[in-house]
Scaffold this motif. Structure first.
Motif, mmCIF file in Angstrom:
data_model
loop_
_atom_site.group_PDB
_atom_site.id
_atom_site.type_symbol
_atom_site.label_atom_id
_atom_site.label_comp_id
_atom_site.label_asym_id
_atom_site.label_seq_id
_atom_site.Cartn_x
_atom_site.Cartn_y
_atom_site.Cartn_z
ATOM 1 N N ARG A 269 93.216 -48.189 31.965
ATOM 2 C CA ARG A 269 91.841 -48.116 31.468
ATOM 3 C C ARG A 269 91.829 -48.852 30.191
ATOM 4 O O ARG A 269 90.995 -49.047 29.537
ATOM 5 N N PHE A 270 93.003 -48.946 29.490
ATOM 6 C CA PHE A 270 93.272 -49.617 28.210
ATOM 7 C C PHE A 270 93.484 -51.064 28.380
ATOM 8 O O PHE A 270 93.797 -51.709 27.244
ATOM 9 N N ARG A 271 93.631 -51.504 29.621
ATOM 10 C CA ARG A 271 94.010 -53.076 29.521
ATOM 11 C C ARG A 271 93.010 -53.834 28.833
ATOM 12 O O ARG A 271 93.510 -55.040 28.432
ATOM 13 N N HIS A 272 91.864 -53.618 28.574
ATOM 14 C CA HIS A 272 91.224 -54.523 27.803
ATOM 15 C C HIS A 272 90.892 -54.277 26.056
ATOM 16 O O HIS A 272 89.900 -54.783 25.476
ATOM 17 N N ILE A 273 91.595 -53.209 25.796
ATOM 18 C CA ILE A 273 91.488 -52.900 24.466
ATOM 19 C C ILE A 273 92.083 -54.110 23.446
ATOM 20 O O ILE A 273 93.038 -54.702 23.775
ATOM 21 N N ASP A 274 91.383 -54.270 22.536
ATOM 22 C CA ASP A 274 91.880 -55.669 21.630
ATOM 23 C C ASP A 274 92.670 -54.893 20.346
ATOM 24 O O ASP A 274 92.521 -53.708 20.127
ATOM 25 N N ALA A 275 93.370 -55.897 19.655
ATOM 26 C CA ALA A 275 94.090 -55.290 18.625
ATOM 27 C C ALA A 275 93.507 -54.496 17.597
ATOM 28 O O ALA A 275 93.965 -53.693 16.962
ATOM 29 N N GLU A 276 92.303 -55.054 17.062
ATOM 30 C CA GLU A 276 91.511 -54.390 16.221
ATOM 31 C C GLU A 276 90.905 -52.960 16.751
ATOM 32 O O GLU A 276 91.231 -52.165 15.823
ATOM 33 N N HIS A 277 90.829 -52.873 17.740
ATOM 34 C CA HIS A 277 90.505 -51.526 18.133
ATOM 35 C C HIS A 277 91.732 -50.503 18.428
ATOM 36 O O HIS A 277 91.521 -49.282 18.041
ATOM 37 N N ILE A 278 92.795 -51.037 18.730
ATOM 38 C CA ILE A 278 94.200 -50.265 18.681
ATOM 39 C C ILE A 278 94.380 -49.551 17.294
ATOM 40 O O ILE A 278 94.656 -48.605 17.012
ATOM 41 N N ASP A 279 94.391 -50.560 16.289
ATOM 42 C CA ASP A 279 94.398 -50.140 14.770
ATOM 43 C C ASP A 279 93.470 -49.159 14.499
ATOM 44 O O ASP A 279 93.673 -48.185 13.957
ATOM 45 N N LEU A 280 92.128 -49.402 14.845
ATOM 46 C CA LEU A 280 90.980 -48.303 14.568
ATOM 47 C C LEU A 280 91.434 -47.100 15.357
ATOM 48 O O LEU A 280 91.408 -45.897 14.551
ATOM 49 N N LEU A 281 91.984 -46.907 16.478
ATOM 50 C CA LEU A 281 92.245 -45.605 17.152
ATOM 51 C C LEU A 281 93.674 -45.125 16.326
ATOM 52 O O LEU A 281 93.552 -43.989 16.266
ATOM 53 N N GLN A 282 94.502 -46.055 16.038
ATOM 54 C CA GLN A 282 95.563 -45.550 15.696
ATOM 55 C C GLN A 282 95.357 -44.674 14.178
ATOM 56 O O GLN A 282 95.808 -43.628 13.744
ATOM 57 N N GLU A 283 94.212 -45.525 13.246
ATOM 58 C CA GLU A 283 93.913 -44.791 11.926
ATOM 59 C C GLU A 283 93.273 -43.496 12.016
ATOM 60 O O GLU A 283 93.463 -42.697 11.683
ATOM 61 N N TRP A 284 92.358 -43.245 13.222
ATOM 62 C CA TRP A 284 91.660 -42.279 13.595
ATOM 63 C C TRP A 284 92.566 -41.058 13.845
ATOM 64 O O TRP A 284 92.566 -39.917 13.333
ATOM 65 N N LEU A 285 93.651 -41.371 14.669
ATOM 66 C CA LEU A 285 94.769 -40.442 15.282
ATOM 67 C C LEU A 285 95.439 -40.078 13.843
ATOM 68 O O LEU A 285 95.729 -38.794 13.865
ATOM 69 N N ASP A 286 95.878 -41.038 12.972
ATOM 70 C CA ASP A 286 96.818 -40.729 11.828
ATOM 71 C C ASP A 286 96.033 -39.535 10.979
ATOM 72 O O ASP A 286 96.617 -38.477 10.698
ATOM 73 N N GLN A 287 94.830 -39.789 10.818
ATOM 74 C CA GLN A 287 94.046 -38.998 9.962
ATOM 75 C C GLN A 287 93.729 -37.706 10.368
ATOM 76 O O GLN A 287 93.868 -36.570 10.024
ATOM 77 N N ARG A 288 93.543 -37.646 11.746
ATOM 78 C CA ARG A 288 93.264 -36.202 12.465
ATOM 79 C C ARG A 288 94.656 -35.586 12.384
ATOM 80 O O ARG A 288 94.580 -34.353 12.099
#
Ligand SMILES: Cc1ncc(C[n+]2csc(CCOP(=O)(O)OP(=O)(O)O)c2C)c(N)n1
Length: 310
Positions: A269-288
């Motif tokens: 389901r994450f096959r099409h996620i791009d690098a920018e959105h991986i970074d955004l997701l990582q940032e969101w997770l780190d803050q949470r």
């Protein structure tokens, strides 16, 4: 004391041969939820994968009383059962609504919020497979950012709704998050919820092999990786006191957390996620995660201080 595997009740409430998919995270979680609830339980379940697991009338694979209710009405149905038991003077049943994330975060939130505001005496368990899986993998408000679903073919752009925070805002006596990959932690949380009166809410992360696109044999591996990357955080809030539990608690102590990319690459389901959105997701997770750890330390510090003052 945490339950160990030898202390789990031997009684099974799910008969062999359910209609759930092989390697279903929900089936694994549900087996342990029912062991914790026991015989004197009345379930109410809306349209979902769980109704499929329960089977078609007049057969069923579950040995407990159950009402199949409409999609939006789990909490309203549970409230009705509580009222009926009260009218009959029956006090020894636990009333439990079990619904998917679509039936909870989306269509069921109104009835759930109303019941929580009244502090109606039932346990509500939301199993979170992060989409409308029963009807073919559509997006829900629990679907994480970057995931492909049949209604987000170019991946979802919004983050998952924080259902736990919403429930906490109701001031109910018990809230917990758990995972199918840690069934003993889940068992203990359901057991504890059973001893508390009022509205109790438990959110259970359940990996879904066909919906998320991973081999069925990896259901536990993936569930554990969700915890290790903090996509799912194990915790409970009891009378307003927040604490991390199990593996999440150990992670907070060791300050170790895996990158979300480890989790994403195991799933179609994450096959099409791009690098920018991986970074955004990582940032969101780190803050949470930082907020969770700070809250845990605050409450742990408070508990230590009050012990010292005794
Ligand atoms: C009012 C209404 N809308 C749509 C449906 C069709 N429907 C049945 S199950 C389902 C998906 C349920 O999703 P979720 O609650 O996340 O549970 P899951 O299928 O993932 O187990 C839908 C949309 C319905 N039964 N009732």
């Amino acid at each position: 004391m945490a339950t160990n595997v030898l202390q789990l009740p031997e009684e099974e409430y799910i008969l062999p041969g359910t209609r759930s998919c092989s390697g279903c995270g929900l089936a694994l979680a549900y087996r342990h939820i029912l062991k914790a609830l026991g015989q004197k339980t009345i379930l109410t379940i809306p349209a979902s994968c769980l109704t499929v697991l329960h089977g078609l009338y007049p057969s069923t694979s579950v040995k407990l009383s159950n009402i199949n209710t409409a999609f939006a009405t789990t909490a309203a149905s549970a409230s009705g059962i509580v009222a009926a038991l009260k009218a009959l003077g029956k006090t020894d049943f636990t009333v439990v609504g079990v619904a998917g994330d679509g039936g909870t975060y989306d269509i069921g939130i109104q009835a759930l919020s109303a019941a929580a505001e009244r502090n109606t005496d039932f346990i509500y368990i939301c199993y979170d497979n992060e989409g409308y899986m029963n009807t073919g993998t559509q997006r829900s408000s629990a679907t994480p950012m970057g995931a492909f679903t049949t209604t987000t073919p170019t991946t979802k752009l919004e983050h998952k709704k924080d259902m736990l925070a919403i429930m906490e805002a109701h001031g109910i006596p018990y809230i917990a998050s758990a995972s199918a990959a840690y069934p003993l932690d889940l068992y203990d949380k359901v057991k504890k919820a059973k001893t508390i009166r009022g509205t109790r809410f438990i959110l259970v992360n359940v990996p879904c092999s066909p919906g998320w696109g991973f081999p069925t044999r990896d259901v536990v591996k993936l569930g554990k990786l969700a915890i290790d990357t903090a996509m799912c955080v194990l915790h409970e809030v009891e009378d307003g006191v927040f604490r991390l539990t199990g593996r999440s608690r150990a992670m907070a102590r060791s300050s170790k957390k895996k990158p979300v990319a480890d989790y994403l690459k195991m799933q179609g389901r994450f096959r099409h996620i791009d690098a920018e959105h991986i970074d955004l997701l990582q940032e969101w997770l780190d803050q949470r995660w930082t907020r969770y750890v700070a809250r845990h330390q605050l409450c742990e510090g408070g508990a230590e201080a009050s012990k010292a003052g005794e």
